[in-house]
Design an enzyme around this catalytic site. Sequence first.
Site, PDB file in Angstrom:
ATOM      1  N   GLY A  70       1.198   3.971  13.621  1.00 36.89           N
ATOM      2  CA  GLY A  70       1.806   2.706  14.007  1.00 36.89           C
ATOM      3  C   GLY A  70       1.034   2.021  15.116  1.00 36.89           C
ATOM      4  O   GLY A  70       0.875   0.787  15.122  1.00 36.89           O
ATOM      5  N   GLU A  83       8.818   1.007  11.484  1.00 39.84           N
ATOM      6  CA  GLU A  83       9.800   2.084  11.646  1.00 39.84           C
ATOM      7  C   GLU A  83       9.002   3.373  11.698  1.00 39.84           C
ATOM      8  O   GLU A  83       8.332   3.737  10.735  1.00 39.84           O
ATOM      9  CB  GLU A  83      10.788   2.071  10.481  1.00 39.84           C
ATOM     10  CG  GLU A  83      11.959   3.015  10.665  1.00 39.84           C
ATOM     11  CD  GLU A  83      11.842   4.241   9.787  1.00 39.84           C
ATOM     12  OE1 GLU A  83      11.554   5.326  10.350  1.00 39.84           O
ATOM     13  OE2 GLU A  83      12.011   4.127   8.576  1.00 39.84           O
ATOM     14  N   CYS A 106      12.510  10.734   8.627  1.00 36.88           N
ATOM     15  CA  CYS A 106      12.225  10.196   9.954  1.00 36.88           C
ATOM     16  C   CYS A 106      13.436  10.255  10.873  1.00 36.88           C
ATOM     17  O   CYS A 106      13.292  10.418  12.085  1.00 36.88           O
ATOM     18  CB  CYS A 106      11.712   8.765   9.840  1.00 36.88           C
ATOM     19  SG  CYS A 106      12.835   7.676   8.933  1.00 36.88           S
ATOM     20  N   GLU A 158       8.124  15.877  16.512  1.00 35.24           N
ATOM     21  CA  GLU A 158       8.695  15.733  15.170  1.00 35.24           C
ATOM     22  C   GLU A 158       8.057  16.756  14.228  1.00 35.24           C
ATOM     23  O   GLU A 158       6.858  16.695  13.952  1.00 35.24           O
ATOM     24  CB  GLU A 158       8.448  14.311  14.655  1.00 35.24           C
ATOM     25  CG  GLU A 158       9.167  13.995  13.369  1.00 35.24           C
ATOM     26  CD  GLU A 158       9.002  12.539  12.961  1.00 35.24           C
ATOM     27  OE1 GLU A 158       9.921  12.011  12.306  1.00 35.24           O
ATOM     28  OE2 GLU A 158       7.962  11.933  13.283  1.00 35.24           O
ATOM     29  N   GLY A 166       6.007   4.899   9.011  1.00 30.84           N
ATOM     30  CA  GLY A 166       5.167   6.089   9.085  1.00 30.84           C
ATOM     31  C   GLY A 166       5.196   6.676  10.477  1.00 30.84           C
ATOM     32  O   GLY A 166       6.163   6.507  11.230  1.00 30.84           O
ATOM     33  N   SER A 167       4.127   7.344  10.846  1.00 35.71           N
ATOM     34  CA  SER A 167       4.067   8.044  12.127  1.00 35.71           C
ATOM     35  C   SER A 167       3.801   7.073  13.275  1.00 35.71           C
ATOM     36  O   SER A 167       3.221   5.996  13.088  1.00 35.71           O
ATOM     37  CB  SER A 167       2.966   9.107  12.100  1.00 35.71           C
ATOM     38  OG  SER A 167       1.683   8.498  12.096  1.00 35.71           O
ATOM     39  N   THR A 168       4.216   7.472  14.471  1.00 39.32           N
ATOM     40  CA  THR A 168       3.963   6.661  15.666  1.00 39.32           C
ATOM     41  C   THR A 168       2.475   6.534  15.914  1.00 39.32           C
ATOM     42  O   THR A 168       1.990   5.460  16.337  1.00 39.32           O
ATOM     43  CB  THR A 168       4.674   7.290  16.873  1.00 39.32           C
ATOM     44  OG1 THR A 168       6.085   7.335  16.613  1.00 39.32           O
ATOM     45  CG2 THR A 168       4.428   6.492  18.135  1.00 39.32           C
ATOM     46  N   LYS A 185       0.861  -1.175   0.000  1.00 38.08           N
ATOM     47  CA  LYS A 185       0.000   0.000   0.000  1.00 38.08           C
ATOM     48  C   LYS A 185       0.903   1.232   0.000  1.00 38.08           C
ATOM     49  O   LYS A 185       1.470   1.608   1.023  1.00 38.08           O
ATOM     50  CB  LYS A 185      -0.897   0.001   1.251  1.00 38.08           C
ATOM     51  CG  LYS A 185      -2.218   0.779   1.097  1.00 38.08           C
ATOM     52  CD  LYS A 185      -2.062   2.272   0.918  1.00 38.08           C
ATOM     53  CE  LYS A 185      -1.826   2.968   2.242  1.00 38.08           C
ATOM     54  NZ  LYS A 185      -1.858   4.472   2.080  1.00 38.08           N
TER      55      LYS A 185
END
Length: 422
Positions: free
Chosen positions: A171, A189, A224, A321, A166-168, A113
């Site tokens: 995630g 990650e 990142c 971030e 991607g983002s936490t 994706k």
Amino acid sequence: MDASQRARLMHKLCDLMERDLCYLASLDTIDNGKPYTESLSDLEYSIKTIRYYAGWCDKIHGHTVPCDGEFMCLTRKEPVGVVGQIIPWNYPVMMLAWKWGPALAAGCTIVLKPAELTPISSLYVAALVREAGFPPGVINVMPGLGSVAGHAVSHHPDIDKVAFTGSTLVGRKVMEAASLSNLKRVTMELGGKSPVVVCQDCGDLDEAAQLCHTALFGNHGQNCCAGSRTFVHESVYEEFVKQAVKLAQARPVGDPFDENTLQGPQVSQQQMERVLAYIDQGKREGAVLECGGGRLGNKGYFIQPTVFSDVTDNMTIAKEEIFGPVQVILKFSTLEEVIERSNKTEYGLASGIVTRDINKALMYAQAVRAGSVWVNCYDLSLPQTPFGGYKQSGHGRELGEEGLAEYLETKTILIKVPSKMS
């Protein structure tokens, strides 16, 4: 499929990517906004990554394990199965290569994706997969919104593993979906707020400033593992800030197809507005805006390269971030202090130190809680070097032999062996 045949197909795909290198790089620049020269570098690195893993195909094997008594034991490495892979928009083809390489080497099949903002190059590489002769169904590319296509991948009961970058925040949703569906394996990650420490014995201060500049401003800050907290020793702090401002003000921003451009537009209006909001927050909380701080022009999503000084650990721009071209510079006094402050974050993706003292470098490298530590360099990543994070920067590793292990199951086979022939 024989392992050697998998390798031949992967090398064939790389040959086709090399043939269409300039076209693929153009697609990423159009989609993402990054300078064309950076897109070319991304493509070359992506091809090296897939070729690296092609070399692993026929070298994946188990072991024999000594057993007491009339038994022998062997282990067998097998592919996890069907893997779902969700990649971000900041490195479209590179993230594809990081995911496809180990999965294909292990013998898995793939449902990818791509990010909804940058799907075009993934679709083109999928067309090259067909041209290379991969069997139908081995690689599947499914564009769509994260809330629809990503949701389907992470919840699907017939997907055995999901790999997410991607983002936490997202995630966490992927992990929740994996647990609610079929307890599929998850590697991820995620975000980072990575420190770069400049010691008083850094040597050439101009070089140190350039290293930290590149660590942050590369890919428009949309990285990142960007060096987004620049810690500078108090004895060289003022001079370093002057150099950082000079570099930021001279950074060429503009048309990403101009070979002189180092910074193009942010990927979207939403991302531009998000970065500008962080800049405003930094000013409100008392950080000193040394340069930049606003949108560049009124056409496109360009942001002025921005530098903040006199930043403290409790400020929002030092904790969250930003994912944009905003350098925050903090002052420190001792190595012990900066180690503690480096670790005082929910993230742990990467870190760096600039020093001529090997003892300082080793002490920092061992003490910092981060998946990568760069000494007198930054963001140097190779296909053979594992990459991943501590804490809320994710778990599992990509690249290297460790990245391959994430796509393999280990089967143990025990056999009773007669003590003598009948």
